[in-house]
Motif scaffolding. Structure first.
Motif, mmCIF file in Angstrom:
data_model
loop_
_atom_site.group_PDB
_atom_site.id
_atom_site.type_symbol
_atom_site.label_atom_id
_atom_site.label_comp_id
_atom_site.label_asym_id
_atom_site.label_seq_id
_atom_site.Cartn_x
_atom_site.Cartn_y
_atom_site.Cartn_z
ATOM 1 N N ASN A 12 47.330 50.100 31.966
ATOM 2 C CA ASN A 12 45.984 49.598 31.713
ATOM 3 C C ASN A 12 46.036 48.486 30.684
ATOM 4 O O ASN A 12 46.754 48.580 29.697
ATOM 5 N N PHE A 13 45.293 47.438 30.971
ATOM 6 C CA PHE A 13 45.042 46.420 29.933
ATOM 7 C C PHE A 13 43.583 46.590 29.572
ATOM 8 O O PHE A 13 42.719 46.054 30.247
ATOM 9 N N GLY A 14 43.303 47.332 28.523
ATOM 10 C CA GLY A 14 41.917 47.642 28.213
ATOM 11 C C GLY A 14 41.303 48.359 29.401
ATOM 12 O O GLY A 14 41.816 49.389 29.847
ATOM 13 N N ALA A 15 40.229 47.776 29.949
ATOM 14 C CA ALA A 15 39.560 48.417 31.076
ATOM 15 C C ALA A 15 40.226 48.098 32.411
ATOM 16 O O ALA A 15 39.976 48.754 33.413
ATOM 17 N N ILE A 16 41.084 47.080 32.406
ATOM 18 C CA ILE A 16 41.744 46.684 33.664
ATOM 19 C C ILE A 16 42.871 47.653 33.989
ATOM 20 O O ILE A 16 43.729 47.929 33.153
ATOM 21 N N VAL A 17 42.822 48.173 35.221
ATOM 22 C CA VAL A 17 43.925 49.015 35.670
ATOM 23 C C VAL A 17 44.858 48.125 36.490
ATOM 24 O O VAL A 17 44.607 47.829 37.646
ATOM 25 N N ALA A 18 45.928 47.660 35.865
ATOM 26 C CA ALA A 18 46.847 46.739 36.543
ATOM 27 C C ALA A 18 47.758 47.499 37.500
ATOM 28 O O ALA A 18 48.098 46.996 38.574
ATOM 29 N N LEU A 19 48.144 48.715 37.119
ATOM 30 C CA LEU A 19 48.968 49.561 37.985
ATOM 31 C C LEU A 19 48.395 50.974 37.961
ATOM 32 O O LEU A 19 48.020 51.480 36.903
ATOM 33 N N GLY A 36 52.140 41.430 47.508
ATOM 34 C CA GLY A 36 50.779 41.741 47.086
ATOM 35 C C GLY A 36 50.051 40.458 46.742
ATOM 36 O O GLY A 36 50.674 39.440 46.449
ATOM 37 N N ASP A 37 48.715 40.550 46.786
ATOM 38 C CA ASP A 37 47.898 39.381 46.486
ATOM 39 C C ASP A 37 48.001 39.042 44.997
ATOM 40 O O ASP A 37 48.539 39.815 44.214
ATOM 41 N N ASN A 38 47.455 37.894 44.623
ATOM 42 C CA ASN A 38 47.376 37.544 43.206
ATOM 43 C C ASN A 38 46.637 38.625 42.443
ATOM 44 O O ASN A 38 45.574 39.060 42.874
ATOM 45 N N GLY A 39 47.215 39.052 41.338
ATOM 46 C CA GLY A 39 46.561 40.059 40.522
ATOM 47 C C GLY A 39 46.786 41.474 41.005
ATOM 48 O O GLY A 39 46.202 42.420 40.471
ATOM 49 N N ALA A 40 47.634 41.655 42.008
ATOM 50 C CA ALA A 40 47.876 42.995 42.548
ATOM 51 C C ALA A 40 48.675 43.863 41.583
ATOM 52 O O ALA A 40 48.653 45.093 41.690
ATOM 53 N N GLY A 41 49.407 43.232 40.672
ATOM 54 C CA GLY A 41 50.174 44.003 39.688
ATOM 55 C C GLY A 41 51.684 43.847 39.812
ATOM 56 O O GLY A 41 52.439 44.540 39.142
ATOM 57 N N LYS A 42 52.126 42.912 40.640
ATOM 58 C CA LYS A 42 53.569 42.741 40.870
ATOM 59 C C LYS A 42 54.302 42.373 39.579
ATOM 60 O O LYS A 42 55.293 43.004 39.200
ATOM 61 N N SER A 43 53.792 41.336 38.927
ATOM 62 C CA SER A 43 54.463 40.886 37.703
ATOM 63 C C SER A 43 54.423 41.971 36.633
ATOM 64 O O SER A 43 55.398 42.171 35.896
ATOM 65 N N THR A 44 53.305 42.670 36.563
ATOM 66 C CA THR A 44 53.188 43.749 35.583
ATOM 67 C C THR A 44 54.261 44.810 35.825
ATOM 68 O O THR A 44 54.925 45.276 34.892
ATOM 69 N N LEU A 45 54.463 45.153 37.088
ATOM 70 C CA LEU A 45 55.476 46.153 37.428
ATOM 71 C C LEU A 45 56.875 45.668 37.018
ATOM 72 O O LEU A 45 57.650 46.401 36.405
ATOM 73 N N ASN A 52 59.344 44.389 29.105
ATOM 74 C CA ASN A 52 58.389 43.503 28.429
ATOM 75 C C ASN A 52 57.111 44.252 28.062
ATOM 76 O O ASN A 52 56.499 43.983 27.031
ATOM 77 N N PHE A 53 56.693 45.172 28.941
ATOM 78 C CA PHE A 53 55.531 46.027 28.693
ATOM 79 C C PHE A 53 55.989 47.469 28.710
ATOM 80 O O PHE A 53 56.942 47.819 29.392
ATOM 81 N N LYS A 54 55.247 48.282 27.985
ATOM 82 C CA LYS A 54 55.458 49.728 28.082
ATOM 83 C C LYS A 54 54.404 50.261 29.052
ATOM 84 O O LYS A 54 53.235 49.856 28.974
HETATM 85 N N1 LIG Z 1 49.002 40.641 29.430
HETATM 86 C C1 LIG Z 1 47.902 40.976 30.142
HETATM 87 N N2 LIG Z 1 46.743 41.248 29.492
HETATM 88 C C2 LIG Z 1 45.636 41.590 30.204
HETATM 89 N N3 LIG Z 1 45.591 41.685 31.516
HETATM 90 C C3 LIG Z 1 46.713 41.427 32.209
HETATM 91 C C4 LIG Z 1 47.924 41.052 31.561
HETATM 92 N N4 LIG Z 1 48.888 40.845 32.495
HETATM 93 C C5 LIG Z 1 48.288 41.085 33.683
HETATM 94 N N5 LIG Z 1 46.987 41.423 33.522
HETATM 95 C C6 LIG Z 1 46.068 41.784 34.576
HETATM 96 O O1 LIG Z 1 46.672 42.760 35.362
HETATM 97 C C7 LIG Z 1 46.444 42.522 36.733
HETATM 98 C C8 LIG Z 1 47.747 42.380 37.485
HETATM 99 O O2 LIG Z 1 48.377 41.140 37.120
HETATM 100 P P1 LIG Z 1 49.799 40.718 37.610
HETATM 101 O O3 LIG Z 1 50.742 41.844 37.451
HETATM 102 O O4 LIG Z 1 50.148 39.455 36.910
HETATM 103 O O5 LIG Z 1 49.545 40.429 39.156
HETATM 104 P P2 LIG Z 1 50.478 39.655 40.194
HETATM 105 O O6 LIG Z 1 51.781 39.328 39.558
HETATM 106 O O7 LIG Z 1 50.613 40.608 41.330
HETATM 107 O O8 LIG Z 1 49.712 38.448 40.594
HETATM 108 C C9 LIG Z 1 45.548 41.303 36.809
HETATM 109 O O9 LIG Z 1 44.203 41.726 36.898
HETATM 110 C C10 LIG Z 1 45.798 40.626 35.501
HETATM 111 O O10 LIG Z 1 44.655 39.908 35.100
#
Ligand SMILES: Nc1ncnc2c1ncn2[C@@H]1O[C@H](COP(=O)(O)OP(=O)(O)O)[C@@H](O)[C@H]1O
Ligand SMILES: [Mg+2]
Lengths: 246, 327
Positions: A12-19, A36-45, A52-54
């Motif tokens: 979670n990033f605050g209220a955003i559930v990224a994964l 996955g589409d933009n914002g799907a959470g790929k980079s976060t994973l 980089n993230f916990k």
């Molecule tokens: N450092 C961050 N702080 C806040 N929100 C983030 C951060 N990184 C990603 N997000 C949010 O998490 C979601 C997934 O992002 P991301 O993993 O970058 O998607 P993708 O790589 O699939 O396009 C998005 O809604 C993005 O806005």
């Protein structure tokens, strides 16, 4: 054998559930296409795997052991290397100097310890040969094509004896010919038993190299299946949500 | 590319340095044939001497520029170091060696502070050293009322201000410093890291290079050598002068850039800087021998150096935008 196992990973990033409770595994020597589409959470994973993230919740098993990555170095020490889209390379240095940056080979020169360029060139040459890339170790990176730069970045991961290589959009912004070069590099990594996760928007590229395809939609894993048993149409439908799961 | 191309450098640097070498020879020939008393042993040694002061700061400055920073406080820093040195000896009765150590420490601390302000407070080095440019000159003038502070040691003057084995002592010192910096830039991990920081700070950081530390080191080295030159200036005239080193930052930076270092960082070599230093020193001296009015001399020098820099930065620019993407 699973080299990497993710169990119920949430972020979670605050209220955003990224994964949202992502469970996924990676076999040794396997290429996994993460889509996955933009914002799907790929980079976060990827960033969670790379330290980089916990994760907010869930556990990571590496070689069947529970691991905690608090910083990128923790993941790197286990043999997990990331190659980012912008390919953090130094344009003004040669390919070999980039590969060996911070771990230069040295030799004695009188009382001094100096960089052994000759040995670095030879070793870099061998790595490029293993990757079947024609990149020249002594060429300045500035002069290189996108494919060659990718080869330099991957050679770095080879040098650190990576077991898992994570590639975030490796074929974005390079020419068609170079894409073939990069895909060949990925196949060579696989041939050497290295596991690869590749993120890409380019469907044909993903299907060309991946053994398995995983699809994320709004943070949820909606598909995880062998590439052979899927198709570009199906994956497109999964990405957009036209197809719920598969 | 051939296999002999082994050091961190750009492919144009050899051509560039060869061009600069030719330019140096041309300038030497032109002045030798047109300016009376230019090509004499005495005058050539005098050129060498003034080049050596500039070179001592230009080598570390090359690293500063490569790492994407700048230090424009050289002139006042040299002046203030010299004044401090002379005052310590004359007013406080401190011995020469101790005064030397104090002034060198001052140089180190000052450069370190500039580095800390840059890396921890994110103030651009241009701004910090611009402030120092004003403040240090002011300090030097205020502390001495603009009067020379005379000190007496003849041995000190004869050795450090004089000659050794037929050449100015400062030239020997400069050569040693050149070799050290050339070695560092070509064969050391520190040198490679400095290039890496200039080439791509983000990449450098991601592989574990201490980018801030590297910048602090280059800035501290430049400030340190400004202090060294300050002391050597005192040795030359046996007094600390608040007005010395005027425009020296211009000579130093011009020499470095004429030598092939890019103002934007990443590119540059010590051999180029050495040639640049000689080039600038010959022009400065030759124009005097042409009998050009000292004020006008500055104008002409400015124009020549401007042209040299334009030619050079066009070269570096071309190499920076060379074949990159498609093959
Ligand atoms: N450092 C961050 N702080 C806040 N929100 C983030 C951060 N990184 C990603 N997000 C949010 O998490 C979601 C997934 O992002 P991301 O993993 O970058 O998607 P993708 O790589 O699939 O396009 C998005 O809604 C993005 O806005
Ligand atoms: Mg992304």
């Amino acid at each position: 054998m699973s080299i990497l196992q993710l169990n119920n990973i949430s972020k979670n990033f605050g209220a955003i559930v990224a994964l949202d409770k992502v469970t996924l595994n990676l076999e040794q020597g396997e290429v996994l296409g993460l889509m996955g589409d933009n914002g799907a959470g790929k980079s976060t994973l990827i960033k969670i795997i790379a330290g980089n993230f916990k994760q907010s919740e869930g556990e990571i098993l590496f070689e069947n052991n529970n691991v905690e990555f608090n910083k990128p170095m923790d993941a790197r020490n286990k043999g997990i290397e990331v190659v980012y889209q912008d390919l953090a390379l130094c344009d003004n240095l040669t390919a070999a100097s980039n590969i060996y940056l911070t771990r230069e080979l040295k030799k004695k020169f009188g009382p001094f310890s100096i960089i052994d360029f000759k040995r670095m060139f030879e070793s870099a040459k061998n790595i490029f040969a293993e990757l079947k890339s024609e990149t020249l170790p002594n060429e300045t990176v500035k002069m290189m094509s996108g494919g060659q730069r990718q080869a330099v970045a991957l050679a770095r991961t080879k040098l650190s004896k990576a077991k898992v290589v994570l590639l975030d959009e490796p074929t974005a912004a390079i020419s068609v010919r170079q894409v073939a070069e990069v895909l060949e590099l990925i196949r060579q990594l696989k041939a050497q038993g290295i596991s690869v996760v590749i993120i890409s928007h380019r469907m044909p590229d993903v299907f060309a190299v991946s053994d398995r395809i995983a699809v994320l939609r709004r943070g949820k894993l909606v598909a995880n299946k062998f590439a052979k048993e899927s198709s570009a149409e199906e994956v497109t439908a999964l990405i957009t949500g036209a197809l719920e799961t598969a | 590319m051939t296999n002999s191309n082994s050091k961190p450098k750009t492919s144009v640097s050899n051509i560039h340095e060869l061009g600069l070498l030719v330019a140096c020879v041309l300038v030497l020939l032109i002045f030798s044939f047109t300016a009376p008393n230019f090509f004499t042993e005495r005058n050539l040694l005098s050129i060498l001497r003034s080049a050596s002061y500039v070179g001592l700061v230009a080598f570390p400055m090359t690293f500063v520029l490569i790492s994407r920073e700048i230090d424009i406080s050289v002139g006042p820093s040299v002046a203030y170091s010299g004044v401090l040195f002379a005052c310590l000896i004359k007013w406080y009765g401190i011995s020469y060696p101790l005064a030397t150590i104090i002034v060198l420490l001052w140089g180190l601390v000052l450069g370190y502070v500039v580095g800390i302000v840059r890396t921890k407070l994110f103030v651009p080095t241009f701004i910090t050293t611009l402030a120092l440019w004003s403040a240090l000159r002011g300090m030097a003038l205020w502390q001495t009322d603009g009067m020379p502070v005379m000190i007496g040691s003849k041995a000190f003057r004869h050795f450090f201000g004089g000659d050794f084995l037929g050449f100015p002592t400062v030239t020997w010192i400069m050569l040693v410093v050149f070799i050290i910096f050339w070695f560092l830039s070509t064969y050391s991990v520190l040198g490679t890291n400095i290039y890496a920081v200039g080439g791509n700070p983000k990449a450098a950081r991601s592989v574990g290079i201490n980018v801030d530390g590297i910048k602090i080191i280059t800035l501290t080295a430049t400030s340190f050598f400004s202090a060294v030159v300050g002391i050597l200036f005192v040795a030359r005239v046996s007094s600390g002068n608040s007005t010395v080193g005027e425009g020296m930052e211009f000579d130093v930076i011009a020499a470095v850039v004429v030598g092939g270092t890019a103002l934007g960082g990443a590119v540059g070599r010590m051999t180029g800087t050495l040639l640049g230093v000689l080039f600038i020193a010959m022009i400065g001296n030759g124009l005097v021998h042409w009998g050009i009015d000292p004020d006008l001399n500055k104008v002409v020098r400015g124009i020549i150096i401007f042209l040299a820099v334009v030619i050079n930065s066009n070269l570096t620019l071309k190499s920076n935008t060379g074949p990159k993407g498609e093959d």
